[in-house]
Write an enzyme that holds these catalytic residues in place. Structure first.
Site, PDB file in Angstrom:
ATOM      1  N   SER A 119      -3.345  -2.106  -3.585  1.00 60.38           N
ATOM      2  CA  SER A 119      -2.134  -1.411  -4.048  1.00 60.38           C
ATOM      3  C   SER A 119      -1.905  -1.657  -5.541  1.00 60.38           C
ATOM      4  CB  SER A 119      -0.927  -1.859  -3.230  1.00 60.38           C
ATOM      5  OG  SER A 119      -0.807  -3.256  -3.267  1.00 60.38           O
TER       6      SER A 119
ATOM      7  N   LYS B  72      -0.302 -14.398   3.622  1.00 59.31           N
ATOM      8  CA  LYS B  72      -0.442 -13.036   3.066  1.00 59.31           C
ATOM      9  C   LYS B  72      -0.252 -13.060   1.544  1.00 59.31           C
ATOM     10  CE  LYS B  72       0.910  -8.245   3.442  1.00 59.31           C
ATOM     11  NZ  LYS B  72      -0.245  -7.778   2.678  1.00 59.31           N
TER      12      LYS B  72
ATOM     13  N   ASN C  21     -11.779  -3.545  -2.974  1.00 58.36           N
ATOM     14  CA  ASN C  21     -11.605  -4.890  -2.408  1.00 58.36           C
ATOM     15  C   ASN C  21     -12.941  -5.537  -2.054  1.00 58.36           C
ATOM     16  OD1 ASN C  21      -8.974  -4.158  -2.635  1.00 58.36           O
ATOM     17  ND2 ASN C  21      -8.478  -4.237  -0.450  1.00 58.36           N
TER      18      ASN C  21
HETATM   19  O1  KPL Z   1      -2.100  -5.685   1.014  1.00 52.95           O
HETATM   20  C1  KPL Z   1      -3.036  -5.264   0.359  1.00 52.95           C
HETATM   21  C2  KPL Z   1      -2.717  -4.482  -0.849  1.00 52.95           C
HETATM   22  O2  KPL Z   1      -3.561  -3.779  -1.373  1.00 52.95           O
HETATM   23  O3  KPL Z   1      -1.551  -4.576  -1.277  1.00 52.95           O
HETATM   24  C3  KPL Z   1      -4.445  -5.621   0.742  1.00 52.95           C
HETATM   25  C4  KPL Z   1      -4.429  -6.407   2.018  1.00 52.95           C
HETATM   26  C5  KPL Z   1      -5.080  -6.417  -0.339  1.00 52.95           C
HETATM   27  C6  KPL Z   1      -5.282  -4.407   1.077  1.00 52.95           C
HETATM   28  O4  KPL Z   1      -5.655  -3.647  -0.006  1.00 52.95           O
END
Ligand code: KPL
Length: 293
Positions: free
Chosen positions: A245, A176, A194
């Site tokens: 995010s 992740k 994204n």
């Molecule tokens: O976890 C995410 C984030 O934006 O922090 C993802 C998986 C990239 C999804 O936008």
């Protein structure tokens, strides 16, 4: 077992709603001033979440403290409540790595669970909308007795269902981390959703970021580095309409989690003697953007 929820962010509000739904004894530990949250569940009418607030000075020691916060908020929340913490169980659910070590230092008697959740929600002012139930992967990183373990499992399985328990979450956490280290800064720097990262002009940079992260995983003996390209491409596709995010944080002039994502990778690189110039470059570029806003 009393549940404490740190903050009133998007995921914290989903958890508060689920506590209401299951009739659990819960309180909110607000980060700042308490807000009145209007909550839109996935499959029910909108409702206002009641506001049961916990004074940190009256913590008891047997609570389950959920920390559904940004990585950089966890530390300040724990600094605020650490004088009152004793033997609570703390659940960390955030992007990035490096927080657990700091949290353990601030709350040495507490037991910890680390997790990854795909539960999704967003917050606009005082309104939170849940967008996906999503699965949650959790792992204990402390020893606890069986009775505490059973109580904690029962509560978390009600709140975060479906929950998958792991002996060791490092492979999933690192995968992740790598996904976030590619998608979050690149979408923020190029100001794209994204899904746009699947375009050809981004592929060379994505590959370099993945190669550097893979070398770190190999250096640390963490499995799951063979198909990182697929992992990144899948999340780009599955979340193609999302603004990451970090993009949202930068747009709204909030701090970002960059120090816990690419920053963490650079620190590990320095520690292991493995070069991470591309991660260093995006780290500096995001810092520069933050300084300019
Ligand atoms: O976890 C995410 C984030 O934006 O922090 C993802 C998986 C990239 C999804 O936008």
């Amino acid at each position: 077992m009393r549940v404490l929820i740190a903050g009133q962010g998007a995921i914290g509000s989903v958890l508060a709603y689920r506590c209401e739904l299951h009739g659990l004894d819960y309180r909110v530990l607000p980060r700042r001033q308490k807000q009145s949250i209007e909550f839109q569940p996935l499959d029910a009418a909108c409702l206002r979440l009641p506001s049961a607030q916990q004074n940190p000075a009256s913590l008891r020691g047997d609570e389950l403290l959920l920390l559904p916060l940004k990585a950089y908020q966890v530390q300040s929340m724990l600094e605020q409540v650490s004088p009152y913490l004793s033997t609570q169980t703390l659940v960390l659910l955030h992007n990035g790595l490096g927080v657990l070590e700091k949290a353990r230092h601030l709350a040495p008697e507490c037991s910890f669970i680390q997790g990854i959740t795909r539960l999704a929600a967003y917050k606009q002012q005082h309104r939170v909308t849940q967008t996906a139930q999503g699965d949650t992967h959790l792992s204990w990183v402390s020893e606890v007795n069986q009775s505490r373990e059973q109580k904690v499992h029962a509560v978390l399985e009600e709140l975060l269902s479906p929950v998958y328990w792991h002996q060791d979450l490092s492979e999933a956490l690192w995968r992740k981390l790598v996904v976030n280290s590619v998608i979050n800064p690149l979408t923020a720097l190029h100001q794209v959703r994204n899904g746009q990262l699947s375009q050809p002009q981004y592929q060379a940079q994505i590959q370099t970021l993945i190669d550097e992260a893979r070398a770190l995983m190999q250096g640390l003996g963490i499995r799951g580095h063979e198909d990182l390209e697929r992992a990144v491409a899948e999340v780009i596709e599955q979340t193609s309409d999302n603004y990451s995010s970090m993009y949202q944080d930068l747009m709204q002039q909030r701090p970002t989690e960059i120090d816990y994502i690419n920053g963490y990778l650079c620190q590990e690189g320095q520690r292991l003697g493995i070069a991470t110039p591309e991660h260093q470059a995006v780290l500096e570029a995001i810092h520069a953007q933050q300084a300019a806003t």
